[in-house]
Design an enzyme around this catalytic site. Sequence first.
Site, mmCIF file in Angstrom:
data_model
loop_
_atom_site.group_PDB
_atom_site.id
_atom_site.type_symbol
_atom_site.label_atom_id
_atom_site.label_comp_id
_atom_site.label_asym_id
_atom_site.label_seq_id
_atom_site.Cartn_x
_atom_site.Cartn_y
_atom_site.Cartn_z
ATOM 1 N N THR A 25 -19.485 14.668 -73.482
ATOM 2 C CA THR A 25 -20.260 14.777 -72.186
ATOM 3 C C THR A 25 -21.478 13.635 -72.163
ATOM 4 O O THR A 25 -22.133 13.606 -73.161
ATOM 5 C CB THR A 25 -20.987 16.072 -71.919
ATOM 6 O OG1 THR A 25 -19.925 16.974 -71.962
ATOM 7 C CG2 THR A 25 -21.616 16.220 -70.501
ATOM 8 N N GLY A 54 -15.291 22.820 -67.408
ATOM 9 C CA GLY A 54 -16.582 23.203 -67.822
ATOM 10 C C GLY A 54 -17.694 23.093 -66.667
ATOM 11 O O GLY A 54 -17.370 23.049 -65.763
ATOM 12 N N THR A 71 -25.570 19.386 -71.130
ATOM 13 C CA THR A 71 -24.640 19.076 -72.052
ATOM 14 C C THR A 71 -24.397 20.204 -73.128
ATOM 15 O O THR A 71 -25.452 20.946 -73.607
ATOM 16 C CB THR A 71 -24.820 17.752 -72.917
ATOM 17 O OG1 THR A 71 -23.783 17.742 -73.916
ATOM 18 C CG2 THR A 71 -25.941 17.743 -73.534
ATOM 19 N N GLY A 72 -23.264 20.809 -73.499
ATOM 20 C CA GLY A 72 -23.104 21.754 -74.465
ATOM 21 C C GLY A 72 -21.787 22.612 -74.319
ATOM 22 O O GLY A 72 -20.809 21.994 -73.709
#
Lengths: 134, 171
Positions: free
Chosen positions: A1, A31, A52-53
Site C-alpha cells: 500500500t 481492504g 496502511t496495515g
Amino acid sequence: TVGAVALDLRGNLAAATSTGGLTNKRYGRVGDSSVIGAGTYANNATCAVSCTGYGEYFLRGVVAYDVSCLMEYQGLSLAEAADRVINHKQAAMGGDGGLIAVGHKGEIALPFNSEGMYRGWVRKGEKAVVAIYR
Amino acid sequence: MSTYSLAIHGGAGTILRSEMTEEQEASHRRALQQALAAGEQALAAGGSALTAVETAVKSLEDCEYFNAGRGSVFTHDGRNEMDASIMCGATLNAGAVAMVEGVKNPISLSRMVMERSDHVFLCGPGAQEFARDLEVPILEPDYFFSDFRYQQLEEARAKNRVQLDHSDKFG
C-alpha cells in the site's frame, strides 16, 4: 500500500491511497485503502489521512475519519489524535500498521505500531526526509 | 496560506531489517525521495493538494518495490487486483475504485470517478468498464509481473494463507 497527504499554498488538504491488497487474497476481498473514512480521509477543517496495515482493522475502526473526529469533536491536536488511534485504539484491537496525516496548519504526524514503515515528508523551506525504521 | 506540507508512505508491516540488503534499502529510499520530490514540485508551483497527492502516489504506483500499481501483489489465482481512493478536503468530494486490473495508475482512475462521474466508489467489472469508457489504457498482466511477488504468492499458497506484502504476518 502507498499513500500521500498534502496541504497546498491555498490551505486546501487532500489524501490519496493505493494498494495491491493482500497476497493470495480470494473472494473479492477489499481492504481499507479504497474505503473513504477507513483508509483515506480529508477535511480542510481538520486533517488529511492515509492509512496502511492490515485493512480489516482499519475498516472496523474507521481509522482515517476517527483521527479527524478526535480533532473536530474533542479538540485534540493532530499528533494526539493520530497517536491515540494508532498506538492505543488500534494496538488494543491487534491492528498493526500506521498512518500519515497532515493538519490544516501544516503539521505532520506519522505514527505506526509495526516494526517498520516506508515514509517520507517535506514542508516548505525544509529539507525532505525519508525513513523506514524508527 | 503561505506554506505547504506533504507526507507519503510506501506501506507498513514488519519490514525486518534482516530482510533488506543495504542496496535494497537504498533503492527504496531513492524511490520514496523521487515520489516526495514529484509531489513537492506540484505544491511549490502553486498546484493543488489534490494534484500533489495524485502525483506522489502515481510515482509510487510506477515503482515495483511497493504494493500498488506495477508492484502489486498477486491474488490467489495469480491476478493483480488493485484498489485506490482520493479525497479533497476543500469540497469533501471523493473518488475510489476497487478490484481493478490492468490499470497503470488506479489513483488517477479514482480521481476520474470523483471528477467525471456522479459516484464515489466503483468496483470490479463496472470500474473496468468506466476506465474503458474514459479511454484509460488497460495494460497486459506482464507489466505487473515480478518474480519477487510471484514467490510471495507461492509461499502464501503453500501455507494456504493471505499475507501483507512485506511481512511474515498471516491472516
